[in-house]
Scaffold this motif. Structure first.
Motif, PDB file in Angstrom:
ATOM      1  N   GLU A  16       0.734  -1.219   0.068  1.00  0.00           N
ATOM      2  CA  GLU A  16      -0.052  -0.119  -0.011  1.00  0.00           C
ATOM      3  C   GLU A  16       0.831   1.233   0.101  1.00  0.00           C
ATOM      4  OE1 GLU A  16      -3.609   0.695  -0.040  1.00  0.00           O
ATOM      5  OE2 GLU A  16      -3.195  -1.399  -0.957  1.00  0.00           O
ATOM      6  N   LEU A  17       1.755   1.131   0.694  1.00  0.00           N
ATOM      7  CA  LEU A  17       2.763   2.449   1.025  1.00  0.00           C
ATOM      8  C   LEU A  17       3.638   2.669  -0.436  1.00  0.00           C
ATOM      9  CD1 LEU A  17       4.472   1.733   4.238  1.00  0.00           C
ATOM     10  CD2 LEU A  17       2.828   3.593   3.709  1.00  0.00           C
ATOM     11  N   HIS A  18       3.887   1.456  -1.174  1.00  0.00           N
ATOM     12  CA  HIS A  18       4.703   1.536  -2.249  1.00  0.00           C
ATOM     13  C   HIS A  18       3.668   2.140  -3.628  1.00  0.00           C
ATOM     14  CE1 HIS A  18       7.079   0.865  -5.942  1.00  0.00           C
ATOM     15  NE2 HIS A  18       6.395   0.043  -6.352  1.00  0.00           N
ATOM     16  N   ALA A  19       2.558   1.727  -3.319  1.00  0.00           N
ATOM     17  CA  ALA A  19       1.439   2.174  -4.588  1.00  0.00           C
ATOM     18  C   ALA A  19       1.279   3.543  -4.403  1.00  0.00           C
ATOM     19  CB  ALA A  19       0.078   1.361  -4.190  1.00  0.00           C
ATOM     20  N   HIS A  20       1.396   4.250  -3.135  1.00  0.00           N
ATOM     21  CA  HIS A  20       1.088   5.574  -3.034  1.00  0.00           C
ATOM     22  C   HIS A  20       2.533   6.423  -3.202  1.00  0.00           C
ATOM     23  CE1 HIS A  20      -3.392   5.418  -2.662  1.00  0.00           C
ATOM     24  NE2 HIS A  20      -3.095   4.130  -1.734  1.00  0.00           N
ATOM     25  N   GLY A  21       3.422   5.833  -3.185  1.00  0.00           N
ATOM     26  CA  GLY A  21       4.704   6.555  -3.336  1.00  0.00           C
ATOM     27  C   GLY A  21       5.239   7.020  -2.031  1.00  0.00           C
ATOM     28  N   VAL A  22       4.846   6.381  -0.853  1.00  0.00           N
ATOM     29  CA  VAL A  22       5.452   6.555   0.468  1.00  0.00           C
ATOM     30  C   VAL A  22       6.376   5.703   0.792  1.00  0.00           C
ATOM     31  CG1 VAL A  22       4.719   6.758   2.690  1.00  0.00           C
ATOM     32  CG2 VAL A  22       2.987   7.414   0.874  1.00  0.00           C
ATOM     33  N   SER A  23       7.654   6.434   1.224  1.00  0.00           N
ATOM     34  CA  SER A  23       8.896   5.394   1.693  1.00  0.00           C
ATOM     35  C   SER A  23       8.776   5.864   3.042  1.00  0.00           C
ATOM     36  CB  SER A  23       9.815   6.439   0.953  1.00  0.00           C
ATOM     37  OG  SER A  23      10.145   7.736   1.276  1.00  0.00           O
ATOM     38  N   GLY A  24       9.816   4.992   3.611  1.00  0.00           N
ATOM     39  CA  GLY A  24      10.061   5.069   5.276  1.00  0.00           C
ATOM     40  C   GLY A  24       9.402   3.868   5.813  1.00  0.00           C
ATOM     41  N   ASP A  25      10.191   3.347   6.814  1.00  0.00           N
ATOM     42  CA  ASP A  25       9.702   2.186   7.559  1.00  0.00           C
ATOM     43  C   ASP A  25       8.586   2.615   8.466  1.00  0.00           C
ATOM     44  OD1 ASP A  25      10.890   2.341  10.531  1.00  0.00           O
ATOM     45  OD2 ASP A  25      12.111   3.451   9.319  1.00  0.00           O
ATOM     46  N   PRO A  26       7.729   1.337   8.844  1.00  0.00           N
ATOM     47  CA  PRO A  26       6.389   1.717   9.515  1.00  0.00           C
ATOM     48  C   PRO A  26       6.659   2.576  10.802  1.00  0.00           C
ATOM     49  CG  PRO A  26       6.665  -0.638   8.571  1.00  0.00           C
ATOM     50  CD  PRO A  26       7.796  -0.230   8.422  1.00  0.00           C
ATOM     51  N   ASP A  61      -5.083  12.843  -3.507  1.00  0.00           N
ATOM     52  CA  ASP A  61      -4.195  12.996  -2.620  1.00  0.00           C
ATOM     53  C   ASP A  61      -4.601  12.227  -1.339  1.00  0.00           C
ATOM     54  OD1 ASP A  61      -1.973  13.457  -0.832  1.00  0.00           O
ATOM     55  OD2 ASP A  61      -2.459  15.730  -0.579  1.00  0.00           O
ATOM     56  N   VAL A  62      -4.478  10.807  -1.138  1.00  0.00           N
ATOM     57  CA  VAL A  62      -4.748  10.152  -0.150  1.00  0.00           C
ATOM     58  C   VAL A  62      -3.962  10.236   0.999  1.00  0.00           C
ATOM     59  CG1 VAL A  62      -5.135   7.757   0.526  1.00  0.00           C
ATOM     60  CG2 VAL A  62      -6.084   8.155  -1.569  1.00  0.00           C
ATOM     61  N   PRO A  63      -4.445  10.551   2.262  1.00  0.00           N
ATOM     62  CA  PRO A  63      -3.546  10.804   3.378  1.00  0.00           C
ATOM     63  C   PRO A  63      -2.990   9.652   3.806  1.00  0.00           C
ATOM     64  CG  PRO A  63      -5.807  11.126   4.047  1.00  0.00           C
ATOM     65  CD  PRO A  63      -5.889  10.907   2.511  1.00  0.00           C
ATOM     66  N   LEU A  64      -1.857   9.741   4.771  1.00  0.00           N
ATOM     67  CA  LEU A  64      -1.377   8.790   5.270  1.00  0.00           C
ATOM     68  C   LEU A  64      -1.904   7.770   6.264  1.00  0.00           C
ATOM     69  CD1 LEU A  64       1.433   7.066   5.496  1.00  0.00           C
ATOM     70  CD2 LEU A  64       2.032   8.654   7.241  1.00  0.00           C
ATOM     71  N   PRO A  65      -3.008   8.266   7.007  1.00  0.00           N
ATOM     72  CA  PRO A  65      -3.724   7.374   7.993  1.00  0.00           C
ATOM     73  C   PRO A  65      -4.493   6.632   6.996  1.00  0.00           C
ATOM     74  CG  PRO A  65      -3.592   9.679   8.659  1.00  0.00           C
ATOM     75  CD  PRO A  65      -3.197   9.824   7.320  1.00  0.00           C
ATOM     76  N   GLU A  66      -5.221   7.210   5.770  1.00  0.00           N
ATOM     77  CA  GLU A  66      -5.810   6.179   5.086  1.00  0.00           C
ATOM     78  C   GLU A  66      -5.164   4.805   4.324  1.00  0.00           C
ATOM     79  OE1 GLU A  66      -9.271   6.323   1.400  1.00  0.00           O
ATOM     80  OE2 GLU A  66      -9.287   7.694   3.194  1.00  0.00           O
ATOM     81  N   ILE A  67      -3.860   5.208   4.145  1.00  0.00           N
ATOM     82  CA  ILE A  67      -3.205   4.272   3.691  1.00  0.00           C
ATOM     83  C   ILE A  67      -2.990   2.948   4.581  1.00  0.00           C
ATOM     84  CG2 ILE A  67      -0.793   3.593   2.789  1.00  0.00           C
ATOM     85  CD1 ILE A  67      -0.653   6.539   1.710  1.00  0.00           C
ATOM     86  N   TRP A  68      -2.717   3.288   5.925  1.00  0.00           N
ATOM     87  CA  TRP A  68      -2.747   2.454   6.897  1.00  0.00           C
ATOM     88  C   TRP A  68      -4.101   1.789   7.324  1.00  0.00           C
ATOM     89  CZ3 TRP A  68       1.138   0.873  10.511  1.00  0.00           C
ATOM     90  CH2 TRP A  68       2.725   1.550  10.413  1.00  0.00           C
ATOM     91  N   LEU A  69      -5.000   2.573   7.329  1.00  0.00           N
ATOM     92  CA  LEU A  69      -6.234   1.944   7.321  1.00  0.00           C
ATOM     93  C   LEU A  69      -6.545   1.100   6.366  1.00  0.00           C
ATOM     94  CD1 LEU A  69      -9.293   1.995   8.666  1.00  0.00           C
ATOM     95  CD2 LEU A  69      -9.964   3.920   7.325  1.00  0.00           C
ATOM     96  N   THR A  70      -6.299   1.113   4.793  1.00  0.00           N
ATOM     97  CA  THR A  70      -6.697   0.232   4.004  1.00  0.00           C
ATOM     98  C   THR A  70      -5.637  -0.906   4.062  1.00  0.00           C
ATOM     99  OG1 THR A  70      -7.133   2.061   2.534  1.00  0.00           O
ATOM    100  CG2 THR A  70      -6.492  -0.142   1.419  1.00  0.00           C
ATOM    101  N   ALA A  71      -4.394  -0.964   4.570  1.00  0.00           N
ATOM    102  CA  ALA A  71      -3.842  -2.019   4.622  1.00  0.00           C
ATOM    103  C   ALA A  71      -4.463  -2.710   5.812  1.00  0.00           C
ATOM    104  CB  ALA A  71      -2.169  -1.425   5.177  1.00  0.00           C
ATOM    105  N   TRP A  72      -4.581  -2.132   6.828  1.00  0.00           N
ATOM    106  CA  TRP A  72      -5.312  -2.813   8.162  1.00  0.00           C
ATOM    107  C   TRP A  72      -6.564  -3.812   7.558  1.00  0.00           C
ATOM    108  CZ3 TRP A  72      -6.901   0.062  13.010  1.00  0.00           C
ATOM    109  CH2 TRP A  72      -7.330  -0.974  14.237  1.00  0.00           C
ATOM    110  N   GLU A  73      -7.386  -3.236   6.622  1.00  0.00           N
ATOM    111  CA  GLU A  73      -8.670  -3.591   6.207  1.00  0.00           C
ATOM    112  C   GLU A  73      -8.168  -4.719   5.186  1.00  0.00           C
ATOM    113  OE1 GLU A  73     -11.402   0.391   6.207  1.00  0.00           O
ATOM    114  OE2 GLU A  73     -10.371  -0.163   4.591  1.00  0.00           O
ATOM    115  N   LYS A  74      -7.145  -4.688   4.428  1.00  0.00           N
ATOM    116  CA  LYS A  74      -6.811  -5.677   3.278  1.00  0.00           C
ATOM    117  C   LYS A  74      -6.388  -6.930   4.184  1.00  0.00           C
ATOM    118  CE  LYS A  74      -6.134  -3.069  -0.645  1.00  0.00           C
ATOM    119  NZ  LYS A  74      -5.331  -2.678  -1.701  1.00  0.00           N
ATOM    120  N   SER A  75      -5.516  -6.788   5.414  1.00  0.00           N
ATOM    121  CA  SER A  75      -5.106  -7.896   6.109  1.00  0.00           C
ATOM    122  C   SER A  75      -6.214  -8.630   6.817  1.00  0.00           C
ATOM    123  CB  SER A  75      -4.190  -7.209   7.089  1.00  0.00           C
ATOM    124  OG  SER A  75      -2.943  -6.655   6.550  1.00  0.00           O
TER     125      SER A  75
END
Length: 797
Positions: free
Chosen positions: A81-91, A257-271
């Motif tokens: 999810e982070l890669h798909a939105h171009g976000v770098s950095g460790d969790p 421009d999807v914010p970072l919290p939504e990226i985390w939320l989507t990853a949680w939901e997909k998990s």
């Protein structure tokens, strides 16, 4: 009505679209508080709602950290999810960045606006009271503005208003007076700002004005026009700003421009989705074939997540088959109980009642009726007398002197030994017949309806249609000797939010009456004959009966007055097995209820029903995360932890997709409301919930406020969502839907139903189809009627 007023009301209605409707507490309906934003992508909707209401739209960074550390967010899914939105950095770094960026975003409140809110809330509580006040506000029959205008000169908190003539005569004139210096092009923006200032009271007025309040709206009419007339007049008199600050209406983040919290939320939901799909039985492609064994009984429960728990234990207790169906059982009715003074709409808010159904006593149960009536009359007289003594100024002191000791003893018993009170209540229930034991619902049509009134009962064709629809939607082709339609209800003491624990499909009312109506319909010989002609092979020995699942205690009561002697042995065995299922379900749920010993679970759940200090009688639908539409065989060997809505569906018996379309346009939409009510009340309880029960105060039998006044709270209390002050019990995830059907069939339904497609395209629901025509391969909906195959190897638990 003049054109000017009509134009004004149209503008107000458009401004009110962003404020969700609020139902009174006695029929609390869970609904998406951001329903007015569902036509926008989720991230844009929560950004705009934050500007309007001040509420946050995503879980706090601490909630994401806890989910990450507990393993609920899969590392690979998050990385993708982070890669798909171009976000770098460790969790860990990203979590720290989110925590650092967390800011209050609070501005200093305007004291004049606070005064407007306080004064207006006081008048709204007085006007909208539904029978709680001993001295009701005079003049309510003339409407809110007229009643307020007559009494405003007597309110010391309102300056510059010494006489009624100081105020405009009509609400339209009041708005024109206040807005005379404002460009007409800004009026709608001003209306939206002021409607959102007290969204609880606004939402309740909106619900009343939409025609859902019955006699209260007829007796005490109120409209959003009148509300705004009073509010803006007060703002003018109290020198509060009328126009909103321009910064409050700045543009939200752009759609892309999807914010970072939504990226985390989507990853949680997909998990979560991956774990859910991992438990799907891939061998189930044609469930209608069955195994040839006739079950001892079939039990139809509401799709409610609490039913998932009891269904597993019922299936484990004996050769039983369980099914899921919306808890109003497809019967849109207005219901009047035997000893009730009011009628209730026992159907979802998106469905209009079509029939008036009343309980009427049967002649061969006269003794039961007399016993019930005697007890009811005594208990009612005692309550009425007690209330009059407590509220009568002249009698208050003598009541304390004469009855204080007895009343104090009763209070002490409820406080110190609630289990004993529960036992006493059970003993009374055993001796006093309930209306369900001597009454039958009046399902047969009686005469013709007068004007716009609902008809009493229903025609034979209507009865056949409701039964046929139920069996079609569930995909039934065989019937057991006993078929039980089990509605559900809760049981609790001193709980303003008790209706939130009842059946949402029955508009926050118990589902037993609907179950009894459908059972009565299906037992009708003419109905059975017609159903056989339509292809339903109902055996001559099949008997339909109703039941009601008490979700607080997991007891299932059966209404078996018409079960013949030939089926008594089956019925006795079913009762015994239901008791075993109750014990197992209560023990399982005890693990989530603090201070409950699983070995004493049945006893403790009974205590919770009578303990008036119990802030959490049960968890309700907390934890809900998914909606599975398909045959029970898909998940019958899987513990779904009470987190899934389960609707029975067999794709092989629905070649044209009509049954699936009805499920997707009805129950799926309603479960999205429920899911988002729990989601938003968890992520920001102060704005979208109702705070702690400990500091709540009921207002006028319509809602609660925090403390001694203010806005009507719109959502669930903290105790329905949180383990403690810092740890939520409900995991705030958007709804994951899973449908067992061909992808093409689902796609065609979405193409025909824009409302459902919009919810999916904008991210309010995620959808996965398990395709039985392709070996149950899973396909994820991507938006715009596009699909993507799921990973070949599902994630492990």
């Amino acid at each position: 009505m003049t054109l000017e007023r009509a134009t004004l009301e149209d503008s107000i209605d458009r401004a009110a679209e962003t404020v969700g409707s609020v139902w009174p507490l006695h029929s609390f309906v869970t609904a998406n508080p951001l329903a007015g934003f569902e036509d926008r992508p989720f991230h844009r909707a929560v950004a705009e709602a934050e500007q309007l209401f001040g509420g946050r739209g995503y879980p706090r960074p601490s909630a994401f950290r806890r989910a990450w550390e507990d393993g609920r967010i899969d590392p690979d899914v998050l990385a993708d999810e982070l890669h798909a939105h171009g976000v770098s950095g460790d969790p860990e770094t990203l979590l720290d960045e989110m925590a650092a960026a967390e800011s209050e975003h609070e501005t200093e409140p305007d004291t004049a606006t606070e005064r407007v809110d306080r004064v207006l809330s006081k008048w709204l509580a007085a006007f909208l009271d539904q029978g709680q006040a001993e001295w009701p506000m005079p003049g309510r029959e003339r409407g809110f503005y007229a009643a307020w205008r007559d009494l405003a000169p007597y309110d010391d908190e309102i300056p510059g208003c010494d006489d009624t003539s100081d105020l405009p005569e009509s609400p339209v004139e009041a708005l024109e007076t206040v807005l005379s210096d404002c460009p007409e092009g800004r009026w709608e923006e001003i209306f939206e700002h002021h409607l959102a200032a007290l969204p609880g009271w606004t939402g309740f007025i909106k619900q009343r004005a939409d025609g859902h309040a019955g006699p209260w709206q007829d007796a005490c009419p109120i409209s959003l026009l009148e509300y705004l007339a009073v509010r803006l007049t007060l703002a003018d008199l109290l020198d509060a700003p009328v126009e909103p600050d321009e910064n409050e209406h700045r543009d939200a983040e752009p759609d892309g421009d999807v914010p970072l919290p939504e990226i985390w939320l989507t990853a949680w939901e997909k998990s979560y989705r991956a774990r859910l799909l991992d438990g799907i039985d891939e061998s189930v492609t044609e469930p209608s074939a069955g195994d040839g064994d006739r079950p001892a009984a079939q039990l139809v429960f509401c799709i409610d997540t609490r039913s998932e728990v009891i269904r597993r234990h019922v299936e484990a207790a004996g050769p039983y088959e369980t099914h899921g169906y919306a808890g109003f059982f497809g019967v849109p009715m207005r219901y009047e109980g035997y000893d009730s003074e009011v009628e209730i709409d026992a159907c979802p808010p998106i469905v209009d009642p079509q029939h008036r159904i009343a309980d009427r006593p049967e002649h061969d149960h006269g003794d039961d009726r007399e016993t019930h009536d005697r007890w009811t009359q005594v208990a009612s007289a005692a309550r009425k007398h007690l209330k009059s003594l407590k509220t009568n100024v002249a009698a208050a002191f003598t009541f304390v002197e004469g009855g204080g000791s007895a009343y104090g003893a009763a209070m002490a018993a409820r406080t110190l030994v609630p289990s004993a009170v529960a036992d006493l209540s059970d003993a009374v229930d055993d001796r006093v017949p309930s209306p369900g034991e001597f009454c039958e619902p009046t399902v047969d049509r009686r005469g013709e309806a007068d004007g716009d009134a609902l008809p009493h009962g229903m025609t034979l064709e209507e009865k056949v249609s409701y039964a046929e629809t139920a069996f079609d939607l569930m995909g039934w082709e065989e019937f057991a000797r006993l078929v039980v339609f089990a509605g559900h209800a809760s049981e609790t003491a001193n709980n303003p939010f008790d209706s939130s624990l009842d059946c949402g499909a029955c508009a926050g009312n118990p589902g037993g009456p609907n179950a009894r109506v459908l059972a009565a319909i299906c037992n009708d010989d003419e109905v059975k004959s017609a159903l056989r002609e339509r292809g339903f092979d109902i055996p001559a020995d099949t008997v339909f009966l109703a039941g009601e699942h008490n979700t607080t205690t997991d007891e299932i009561a059966l209404f078996d007055g018409h079960v013949p002697e030939s089926h008594r042995e089956d019925l006795d065995r079913l009762r015994e097995d239901l008791e075993d299922a109750r014990a197992g379900a209560a023990a399982e749920r005890a693990e989530s209820m603090r201070g409950t010993d699983p070995d004493e679970a049945v006893r403790d759940t009974k205590r919770r029903t009578a303990d008036w200090a119990e802030t959490r009688p049960e968890w309700g639908l907390a934890g809900n995360a998914s909606f599975v539409i398909g045959p029970r065989e898909l998940t019958d060997d899987r513990d779904l932890d009470g987190r899934a809505f389960l609707h029975s569906y067999d794709w092989t018996t629905d070649p044209d997709g009509e049954a699936l379309e009805a499920i997707m346009t009805g129950p799926l939409v309603v479960t999205q409301w429920i899911n988002n009510q729990y989601y938003f009340a968890t992520v920001d309880n102060a704005v979208y919930g109702s705070g702690s029960k400990v500091t709540q105060n009921p207002r006028g039998n319509v809602g609660v406020v925090q403390g001694n006044g203010g806005d009507l709270m719109t959502g669930l209390p903290l105790q329905s969502l949180m383990l403690d002050d810092d740890r939520p019990y409900h995991q705030p995830l958007r709804l994951t839907a899973v449908i067992h059907a061909p992808v093409e069939r689902v796609n065609d339904i979405l193409a025909r139903n824009e409302e459902v497609a919009t919810l999916l395209d904008n991210g309010w629901i995620s959808l996965t189809v398990v395709n039985p025509e392709q070996d149950n391969d899973a396909f994820h909906y991507q938006g715009d009627l596009e699909w993507e195959p799921a990973l070949a190897t599902p994630l492990a638990h």
